[in-house]
Motif scaffolding. Structure first.
Motif, PDB file in Angstrom:
ATOM      1  N   VAL A  54      44.641  74.547  38.447  1.00 18.80           N
ATOM      2  CA  VAL A  54      43.363  74.025  37.982  1.00 18.80           C
ATOM      3  C   VAL A  54      43.653  72.920  36.991  1.00 18.80           C
ATOM      4  O   VAL A  54      44.321  73.122  35.976  1.00 18.80           O
ATOM      5  N   GLU A  55      43.170  71.732  37.337  1.00 20.69           N
ATOM      6  CA  GLU A  55      43.356  70.595  36.432  1.00 20.69           C
ATOM      7  C   GLU A  55      41.975  70.153  35.966  1.00 20.69           C
ATOM      8  O   GLU A  55      41.051  70.025  36.755  1.00 20.69           O
ATOM      9  N   THR A  56      41.889  69.941  34.714  1.00 14.05           N
ATOM     10  CA  THR A  56      40.633  69.431  34.185  1.00 14.05           C
ATOM     11  C   THR A  56      40.883  68.031  33.666  1.00 14.05           C
ATOM     12  O   THR A  56      41.863  67.785  32.958  1.00 14.05           O
ATOM     13  N   ALA A  57      40.058  67.140  34.071  1.00 14.82           N
ATOM     14  CA  ALA A  57      40.191  65.761  33.621  1.00 14.82           C
ATOM     15  C   ALA A  57      38.933  65.391  32.866  1.00 14.82           C
ATOM     16  O   ALA A  57      37.824  65.731  33.275  1.00 14.82           O
ATOM     17  N   GLU A  58      39.118  64.722  31.790  1.00 15.26           N
ATOM     18  CA  GLU A  58      37.964  64.291  31.023  1.00 15.26           C
ATOM     19  C   GLU A  58      37.564  62.900  31.489  1.00 15.26           C
ATOM     20  O   GLU A  58      38.388  62.000  31.591  1.00 15.26           O
ATOM     21  N   VAL A  59      36.318  62.753  31.805  1.00 12.93           N
ATOM     22  CA  VAL A  59      35.800  61.492  32.313  1.00 12.93           C
ATOM     23  C   VAL A  59      34.878  60.898  31.264  1.00 12.93           C
ATOM     24  O   VAL A  59      33.995  61.574  30.740  1.00 12.93           O
ATOM     25  N   ALA A  60      35.096  59.622  31.012  1.00  8.05           N
ATOM     26  CA  ALA A  60      34.252  58.927  30.045  1.00  8.05           C
ATOM     27  C   ALA A  60      32.853  58.764  30.645  1.00  8.05           C
ATOM     28  O   ALA A  60      32.709  58.562  31.844  1.00  8.05           O
ATOM     29  N   PRO A  61      31.818  58.840  29.845  1.00  9.95           N
ATOM     30  CA  PRO A  61      30.449  58.751  30.378  1.00  9.95           C
ATOM     31  C   PRO A  61      30.027  57.332  30.766  1.00  9.95           C
ATOM     32  O   PRO A  61      28.909  57.119  31.196  1.00  9.95           O
ATOM     33  N   GLU A  62      30.900  56.346  30.653  1.00  9.11           N
ATOM     34  CA  GLU A  62      30.535  54.979  31.008  1.00  9.11           C
ATOM     35  C   GLU A  62      31.718  54.285  31.675  1.00  9.11           C
ATOM     36  O   GLU A  62      32.838  54.792  31.660  1.00  9.11           O
ATOM     37  N   PHE A  63      31.478  53.124  32.281  1.00  9.54           N
ATOM     38  CA  PHE A  63      32.531  52.363  32.939  1.00  9.54           C
ATOM     39  C   PHE A  63      33.483  51.785  31.903  1.00  9.54           C
ATOM     40  O   PHE A  63      33.144  51.649  30.729  1.00  9.54           O
ATOM     41  N   GLU A  64      34.654  51.404  32.394  1.00  6.80           N
ATOM     42  CA  GLU A  64      35.659  50.851  31.477  1.00  6.80           C
ATOM     43  C   GLU A  64      35.175  49.591  30.786  1.00  6.80           C
ATOM     44  O   GLU A  64      35.348  49.407  29.597  1.00  6.80           O
ATOM     45  N   ASP A  65      34.565  48.676  31.559  1.00  9.29           N
ATOM     46  CA  ASP A  65      34.159  47.412  30.959  1.00  9.29           C
ATOM     47  C   ASP A  65      32.641  47.210  30.919  1.00  9.29           C
ATOM     48  O   ASP A  65      32.164  46.214  30.406  1.00  9.29           O
ATOM     49  N   ASN A  66      31.871  48.144  31.463  1.00  9.31           N
ATOM     50  CA  ASN A  66      30.412  48.061  31.467  1.00  9.31           C
ATOM     51  C   ASN A  66      29.885  46.775  32.088  1.00  9.31           C
ATOM     52  O   ASN A  66      28.759  46.374  31.839  1.00  9.31           O
ATOM     53  N   PHE A  67      30.717  46.082  32.840  1.00  6.81           N
ATOM     54  CA  PHE A  67      30.347  44.851  33.536  1.00  6.81           C
ATOM     55  C   PHE A  67      29.842  43.778  32.586  1.00  6.81           C
ATOM     56  O   PHE A  67      29.050  42.929  32.951  1.00  6.81           O
ATOM     57  N   LYS A  68      30.312  43.805  31.394  1.00 12.01           N
ATOM     58  CA  LYS A  68      29.946  42.775  30.434  1.00 12.01           C
ATOM     59  C   LYS A  68      31.051  41.724  30.452  1.00 12.01           C
ATOM     60  O   LYS A  68      32.238  42.061  30.486  1.00 12.01           O
ATOM     61  N   PRO A  69      30.668  40.445  30.446  1.00 13.62           N
ATOM     62  CA  PRO A  69      31.704  39.406  30.468  1.00 13.62           C
ATOM     63  C   PRO A  69      32.538  39.434  29.200  1.00 13.62           C
ATOM     64  O   PRO A  69      32.049  39.754  28.114  1.00 13.62           O
ATOM     65  N   ALA A  70      33.776  39.109  29.386  1.00 13.38           N
ATOM     66  CA  ALA A  70      34.687  39.051  28.241  1.00 13.38           C
ATOM     67  C   ALA A  70      34.368  37.787  27.436  1.00 13.38           C
ATOM     68  O   ALA A  70      33.386  37.105  27.692  1.00 13.38           O
ATOM     69  N   VAL A  71      35.210  37.466  26.536  1.00 15.95           N
ATOM     70  CA  VAL A  71      34.999  36.269  25.716  1.00 15.95           C
ATOM     71  C   VAL A  71      34.919  35.047  26.622  1.00 15.95           C
ATOM     72  O   VAL A  71      35.428  35.038  27.742  1.00 15.95           O
ATOM     73  N   GLU A  72      34.263  34.025  26.139  1.00 12.72           N
ATOM     74  CA  GLU A  72      34.110  32.794  26.916  1.00 12.72           C
ATOM     75  C   GLU A  72      35.474  32.228  27.269  1.00 12.72           C
ATOM     76  O   GLU A  72      36.375  32.164  26.450  1.00 12.72           O
ATOM     77  N   SER A  73      35.602  31.818  28.527  1.00 12.75           N
ATOM     78  CA  SER A  73      36.867  31.232  28.956  1.00 12.75           C
ATOM     79  C   SER A  73      36.819  29.731  28.738  1.00 12.75           C
ATOM     80  O   SER A  73      35.754  29.115  28.751  1.00 12.75           O
ATOM     81  N   GLU A  74      37.969  29.146  28.559  1.00 13.53           N
ATOM     82  CA  GLU A  74      38.054  27.707  28.333  1.00 13.53           C
ATOM     83  C   GLU A  74      38.333  27.004  29.648  1.00 13.53           C
ATOM     84  O   GLU A  74      38.936  27.567  30.548  1.00 13.53           O
ATOM     85  N   LYS A  75      37.879  25.769  29.759  1.00 13.51           N
ATOM     86  CA  LYS A  75      38.148  24.984  30.958  1.00 13.51           C
ATOM     87  C   LYS A  75      39.632  24.642  31.000  1.00 13.51           C
ATOM     88  O   LYS A  75      40.263  24.443  29.966  1.00 13.51           O
ATOM     89  N   LEU A  76      40.141  24.565  32.206  1.00 14.23           N
ATOM     90  CA  LEU A  76      41.532  24.167  32.366  1.00 14.23           C
ATOM     91  C   LEU A  76      41.664  22.668  32.128  1.00 14.23           C
ATOM     92  O   LEU A  76      40.707  21.918  32.248  1.00 14.23           O
ATOM     93  N   ALA A  77      42.865  22.244  31.829  1.00  8.67           N
ATOM     94  CA  ALA A  77      43.096  20.840  31.514  1.00  8.67           C
ATOM     95  C   ALA A  77      42.810  19.935  32.712  1.00  8.67           C
ATOM     96  O   ALA A  77      42.360  18.800  32.561  1.00  8.67           O
ATOM     97  N   ASP A  78      43.054  20.437  33.931  1.00  7.89           N
ATOM     98  CA  ASP A  78      42.871  19.601  35.114  1.00  7.89           C
ATOM     99  C   ASP A  78      41.574  19.917  35.860  1.00  7.89           C
ATOM    100  O   ASP A  78      41.437  19.590  37.032  1.00  7.89           O
TER     101      ASP A  78
END
Length: 91
Positions: A9-33
């Motif tokens: 019997v293995e019990t695993a604890e599951v977090a009540p929400e997604f890892e990233d909650n589908f929220k965008p990370a910090v703003e990305s910068e444009k590439l040089a080219d």
């Protein structure tokens, strides 16, 4: 009751929400080219648009050929030596 006798019997604890909650990370910068890349994409788009005119012209030519075949008929019996060059030689 486990029919195979492996009562692990293995019990695993599951977090009540997604890892990233589908929220965008910090703003990305444009590439040089990125400006060059966009210019290349715009040139390719222009080329594709020009090719569509070629497709339209070929479609119209095909339509014209089909109309001529329907109007004038065609000889479906293959004839050896029936090329334009050989017809000129026979005359």
């Amino acid at each position: 009751m486990d029919p195979w006798g492996s009562e692990v019997v293995e019990t695993a604890e599951v977090a009540p929400e997604f890892e990233d909650n589908f929220k965008p990370a910090v703003e990305s910068e444009k590439l040089a080219d990125s400006a060059e890349y966009l210019a290349i994409l715009e040139r390719k788009l222009k080329a594709v648009r020009n090719k569509s005119k070629v497709v339209e012209n070929l479609s119209a030519y095909r339509e014209d050929c089909l109309n001529r075949l329907m109007r004038d008929g065609c000889d479906l019996d293959p004839v050896i030596g029936d090329t334009e060059g050989e017809k000129l030689l026979q005359e």
